[in-house]
Design an enzyme around this catalytic site. Structure first.
Site: not given
Ligand code: GLA
Length: 386
Positions: A33-36, A120, A125, A170, A220
């Protein structure tokens, strides 16, 4: 599970012609998570909840969108794109803007969409709207865009038109998803390693906290900025670090005195989480679900304590889940600040889980939660050509 029929029926009531029908799924993310946006690794999959689109081309450059579930309409011209006060049209208009920037001029479109991805909830979505709509336009206008280009275009639409600086996880999960398969995505090279996930003895359950924080998108973007600050600091000593993906715990520790303490925490989380994705993939390939589950729990702890994107309700859902028999792991999923937790649960314990979680959550928060049982499904596809 809801299919395309209500959307097709809504199209037929409003517009003439036989529509093109597209299915565009939500996604889960097992870990990473939050690695992309740090050019690291993620482990998502597309799921069996989806948005359906029914669409037909027009002879002009007008668009008419109907959001079936929201009972809302939006109309306008591709030649004068403007942000909408309704919110959702921006995900569609952002896609048009990106096409126009590339010199591709789609014909106008009549479109109805609706489906079963909770908004959300952290199941993306938003990417489902973008990638589904782009698939509609790609097909109706015979643009010939490949899936990777489409994923990148959708990400840019969200970055520049919607204003959320999301990574590419995503959109890739939405477009490349495959039944019974997790995608280990390298967010730098965009290489995908498919990891089979066929475990009849396990279920993936999502607990929707029903909390939706307004702050989510500004926080974010703030996290993303802190990661960039971390890279800038690391580069003073380590010129080869282009993104946090390139940094090791040792590099980070060696420069701690030069770091802002909050930025240091954020970087620690990202570097550890990135390593967890690789460890988790290896555990899965070996069938070691205990080890895999432990990594999910560690991921949540990092998101809560170091990256600070959790909230009270998500922490409660994770804590309660970990006390239920047969739960291998649980953590918040997606960007955070509300939405869902993802839980890996032994099949014969699902009933117990479904009884205990809502009650404990209600007792602790006074809120109702929603439980979703997810199957891993295929990515976006055309169901019926017009
Ligand atoms: C959201 C963002 C993704 C990703 C996640 C956290 O879904 O759209 O790109 O950064 O948060 O992993």
């Amino acid at each position: 599970m809801r299919g395309p029929e209500p959307t097709v029926a809504a199209f037929t009531r409003r517009f003439a012609g036989t529509p093109l029908v597209v299915r565009s799924p939500g996604r889960i993310n097992l870990i990473g998570e939050h690695t992309d946006y740090n050019e690291g690794f993620v482990l998502p999959a597309a799921v069996d909840k989806a948005v359906y689109f029914a669409a037909a081309p027009r002879d002009d450059r007008q668009y008419h969108f109907v959001a079936v579930d929201l009972h809302q309409d939006e109309q306008g011209s591709f030649d004068t794109l403007a942000h909408s006060s309704l919110g959702w049209p921006d995900y569609l208009l952002g896609v048009i803007e990106q096409l126009e920037r590339r010199g591709l001029k789609p014909r106008g479109v009549n479109l109805a969409f609706g489906g079963s991805i909770p908004i959300g909830a952290g199941m993306s979505s938003s990417a489902a709207l973008e990638a589904g709509f782009l698939t509609v336009l790609n097909t109706l206008n015979e643009l010939g865009l490949d899936k990777l280009t489409m994923a990148q275009l959708c990400q840019q639409a969200e970055n520049s038109f919607v204003g959320v600086r999301c990574g590419i996880m995503d959109q890739v999960a939405n477009l490349f998803g495959r039944e019974h398969t997790l995608l280990k995505l390298d967010c730098r090279s965009l290489d995908i390693v498919e990891i089979p996930f066929v475990r009849e003895d396990l279920r993936i359950l999502l607990c929707d906290s029903m909390v939706r924080h307004e702050l989510a998108s500004s926080e974010y973007n703030a996290r993303r900025h802190q990661c960039e600050q971390g890279v800038a600091t690391l580069r003073r000593q380590f010129a080869d670090v282009r993104a946090l993906r390139d940094a090791t715990p040792e590099m980070l520790a060696s420069m701690q005195p030069e770091f802002d303490p909050v930025v240091y925490q954020r970087c620690t989380y990202v570097i550890e989480e990135n390593a967890r994705v690789t460890a988790a993939s290896e555990a899965l390939l070996k069938g070691d679900i205990d080890a895999f589950g432990d990594l999910l729990v560690k991921s949540h702890e990092g998101l809560r304590d170091l990256y600070q994107v959790s909230c009270k309700e998500l922490d409660i859902l994770v804590d309660v889940a970990l006390g239920v028999e047969g739960v291998f792991g649980a953590r918040l999923m997606g960007g955070g600040f509300g939405g869902c937790t993802i839980n890996l649960v032994r099949e014969d314990c699902v009933e117990e889980f479904a009884m205990e979680l809502p009650e404990a959550y209600r007792d602790a928060t006074g809120r109702e939660m929603n439980l979703h049982v997810c199957s891993i499904a295929n990515g976006t596809s055309v169901l019926h050509s017009a």
